[in-house]
Design a protein around this motif. Structure first.
Motif, PDB file in Angstrom:
ATOM      1  N   LYS A 262       0.835  -1.213   0.000  1.00 30.36           N
ATOM      2  CA  LYS A 262       0.000   0.000   0.000  1.00 30.36           C
ATOM      3  C   LYS A 262       0.866   1.257   0.000  1.00 30.36           C
ATOM      4  CE  LYS A 262      -3.426  -2.546   2.665  1.00 30.36           C
ATOM      5  NZ  LYS A 262      -2.552  -3.710   2.820  1.00 30.36           N
TER       6      LYS A 262
ATOM      7  N   THR B  17       3.178   3.759  -6.424  1.00 31.55           N
ATOM      8  CA  THR B  17       2.129   3.291  -7.327  1.00 31.55           C
ATOM      9  C   THR B  17       2.084   4.106  -8.607  1.00 31.55           C
ATOM     10  OG1 THR B  17       0.810   2.543  -5.428  1.00 31.55           O
ATOM     11  CG2 THR B  17      -0.340   2.847  -7.531  1.00 31.55           C
TER      12      THR B  17
ATOM     13  N   ARG C 176       1.680   4.570  -1.714  1.00 33.64           N
ATOM     14  CA  ARG C 176       1.121   5.546  -2.656  1.00 33.64           C
ATOM     15  C   ARG C 176       2.214   6.206  -3.495  1.00 33.64           C
ATOM     16  NH1 ARG C 176      -1.223   5.666   2.152  1.00 33.64           N
ATOM     17  NH2 ARG C 176      -3.495   5.527   2.342  1.00 33.64           N
TER      18      ARG C 176
END
Length: 583
Positions: free
Chosen positions: A317, A322, A319
């Motif tokens: 996870k 990504t 950010r």
């Protein structure tokens, strides 16, 4: 027939010329992009491929460690013990699962408050700042670090504070796509923090290589000076921990700083290997490896590694990564599609070429078939003539073979008869010589005894009994006769078996082999085994022949067998076979 063959060769030659012209280009067009990597880089990429394929094994090992720590946590009720177990759980999760890492960081903070340990609270706050930065919650990380006063921290925590600030700064630069010029690699604030950290950090600190490497990135000169120190430590790693991965990564950045792209790629790959072995999903090295492979045109590997990066980023996870990975994937897939489209166009062209070549081949086959029909009638006639001629040749060959065999047998018989006659002649000459020698020895022995008897008779007749008694009792006569016996025996035996000493030495160990002082005189040891060679194996008879004691013969034979290079029980048998021809 020759003209027909030449006509047949024309279409084939044309076909081969076309194939030779177009096939190399076709093969090169269909071949994957040639690798520009050194053998060392290729080897490390192969290792990384294998590790990624078996990454589930390392994940299973990590899950087993986490499960064991959880059981240990549930079995403990003491707050201090629980804090350190939770701290270990955070270390396992911090680069593996951000949500779980944040959960255990909060739990550790609660336990630290229970223990009234401000230093432990600060440590876990710094760990939370790491998770915030890694997952892209940069504002939360910045606010959390702003609440911590670095001047109140211990030396260890001050270094950790510097590390967290560095981590936040680099992730913010990545998120904002901020780039610095060649004079510096990071912000002025980080430059100041790193300089202070370098003053206080010692080589035994686990973060020494990491912080020292980062602080040396400020200039190419400092980077070049730091590389030997960092490389000496990094090259001793087995690349199995997250710390190994971080140190290998900072060494790669040092090489990038001085412009050594090969070493930059090598240590990025080694860092990625360490990330895989430690199940680190907060990847940085593998992402940079993807970018480098993309720049080098190795789109297949870049896409292969990119899929892992995206999968791990989603699981962690993050950010920050990504967006970057999505853009990189878009460019990589675009490049792959362009390559496929280009290859498809080339393949279409070469298919047309292959169809053209195939048409020529078909025409050539038809032409050859028509020519073969014309040749068939001529071949039938030639075949019949050849068959008749072959029959005559076979008969002639059979006669020649029989004659050749007869000549060979006759020649072999002649050579055998000649060798046999020569050997018989040599044997007869030797026998005549040895018979003459034996009769001479016997005659000399009889003459010696006749002379001895005449001397005794003369002394007795003159009534010189005392001198006669001294002559009879004198050992000199017996000694001289024995000496003469030995000399005659040695001479005759060595004439019979000139290679006996050399052959006998082959039965002894190298250091025990016998060397004659005189080439025509045997030692007592060799005389005993000379008699054994002649078939006299009884020690009593040997002692009588040599006029020595049986014990002397026995001891000499025993000593010789102890020096043998073959089994002792085979020694006498092997001696008796010396000099015999092998049939």
């Amino acid at each position: 027939m020759n003209s027909m063959n030449r006509l047949t060769d024309i279409p084939l030659t044309l076909t081969f010329i076309l194939l030779a012209t177009f096939m190399p280009t076709f093969c090169l067009a269909n071949k994957s992009t040639p690798s520009l990597f050194t053998p060392e880089i290729k080897r490390e990429i192969t290792t990384l491929d294998s590790l990624l394929t078996h990454s589930h094994t390392f994940v299973e090992q990590k899950e087993e460690r986490i499960s064991a720590l959880r059981k240990k946590y549930n079995a403990n009720t003491d707050a201090a013990h629980r804090y350190w177990i939770v701290s270990d759980l955070y270390d396992e999760y911090c680069a593996y699962d951000s949500d779980s890492a944040m959960y255990y960081a909060d739990r550790a903070i609660n336990l630290a408050h229970q223990l009234n340990r401000r230093d432990l609270v600060d440590e876990m706050e710094l760990n939370k700042a790491y998770i915030y930065s890694a997952t892209g919650m940069l504002t939360e990380a910045e606010n959390l670090l702003a609440r911590i006063n670095p001047d109140s921290l211990s030396t260890r925590l001050a270094l950790q504070y510097c590390d967290r600030m560095l981590f936040l700064s680099t992730h913010r630069d990545q998120y904002l796509d901020r780039r610095y010029d060649n004079t510096r690699m990071y912000s002025m604030q980080m430059d100041s923090l790193l300089k202070n950290a370098r003053k206080s950090i010692t080589p035994d600190n686990p973060k020494f290589i990491w912080l020292m490497g980062w602080s040396s990135l400020s200039s190419k000169k400092e980077a070049a000076e730091a590389i030997p120190i960092v490389r000496n430590r990094v090259d001793s790693y087995d690349y199995s921990t997250r710390g190994n991965a971080m140190d290998a990564w900072v060494l790669a950045k040092l090489y990038e700083r001085i412009g050594d792209s090969e070493k930059y790629l090598k240590y990025l790959i080694l860092s990625a290997q360490a990330d895989v072995r430690s199940s680190n999903k907060e990847i940085a090295s593998l992402e940079e490896v993807v970018q480098l492979l993309y720049d080098l045109g190795d789109y297949e590997h870049a896409n292969f590694y990119l899929n892992y990066c995206i999968s791990w980023t989603k699981e962690y996870k993050s950010r920050v990564r990504t967006g970057r990975l999505a853009e990189l994937q878009r460019k990589t897939l675009g490049a792959i599609n362009e390559s496929i489209e280009h290859q498809t166009k080339l393949n279409r062209i070469y298919i047309y070429i292959l169809i053209f070549v195939l048409a020529i081949l078909i025409a050539s086959v038809l032409y050859i078939l028509r020519q073969n029909k014309k040749l068939k009638a001529s071949r039938i006639n030639l075949s019949e003539a050849n068959a008749a001629l072959s029959s005559k040749v076979d008969e002639l060959q059979s006669i020649r073979s029989q004659l050749h065999l007869a000549n060979e047998k006759l020649h072999e018989s002649y050579i055998t008869a000649h060798n046999t006659a020569r050997q018989l002649s040599e044997i007869n000459d030797s026998k005549e010589q040895y018979i003459a020698n034996i009769f001479t020895i016997c005659s000399n022995y009889i003459s010696s005894h006749e002379e001895f008897r005449a001397n005794i008779h003369k002394l007795l007749t003159a009534r010189k009994f005392e001198q006669a008694m001294q002559l009879v009792n004198s050992p000199e006569l017996s000694y001289e006769e024995i000496k003469q016996l030995y000399a005659n025996f040695d001479k005759i035996f060595l004439q019979l078996y000139p290679d006996f000493v050399a052959d006998f030495n082959t039965l002894l160990r190298e250091e025990e082999q016998i060397s004659l002082k005189k080439s025509d005189t045997l030692t007592t040891e060799l005389r005993i085994y000379a008699l054994v060679r002649l078939g006299l194996n009884d020690s009593v008879k040997i002692a009588r022949f040599l006029h020595c004691s049986v014990q002397t013969v026995y001891n000499t034979r025993q000593r010789t067998r102890n020096k043998a290079a073959i089994p002792r029980e085979e020694f006498a048998l092997r001696v008796r076979s010396l000099g015999k021809p092998t049939l």
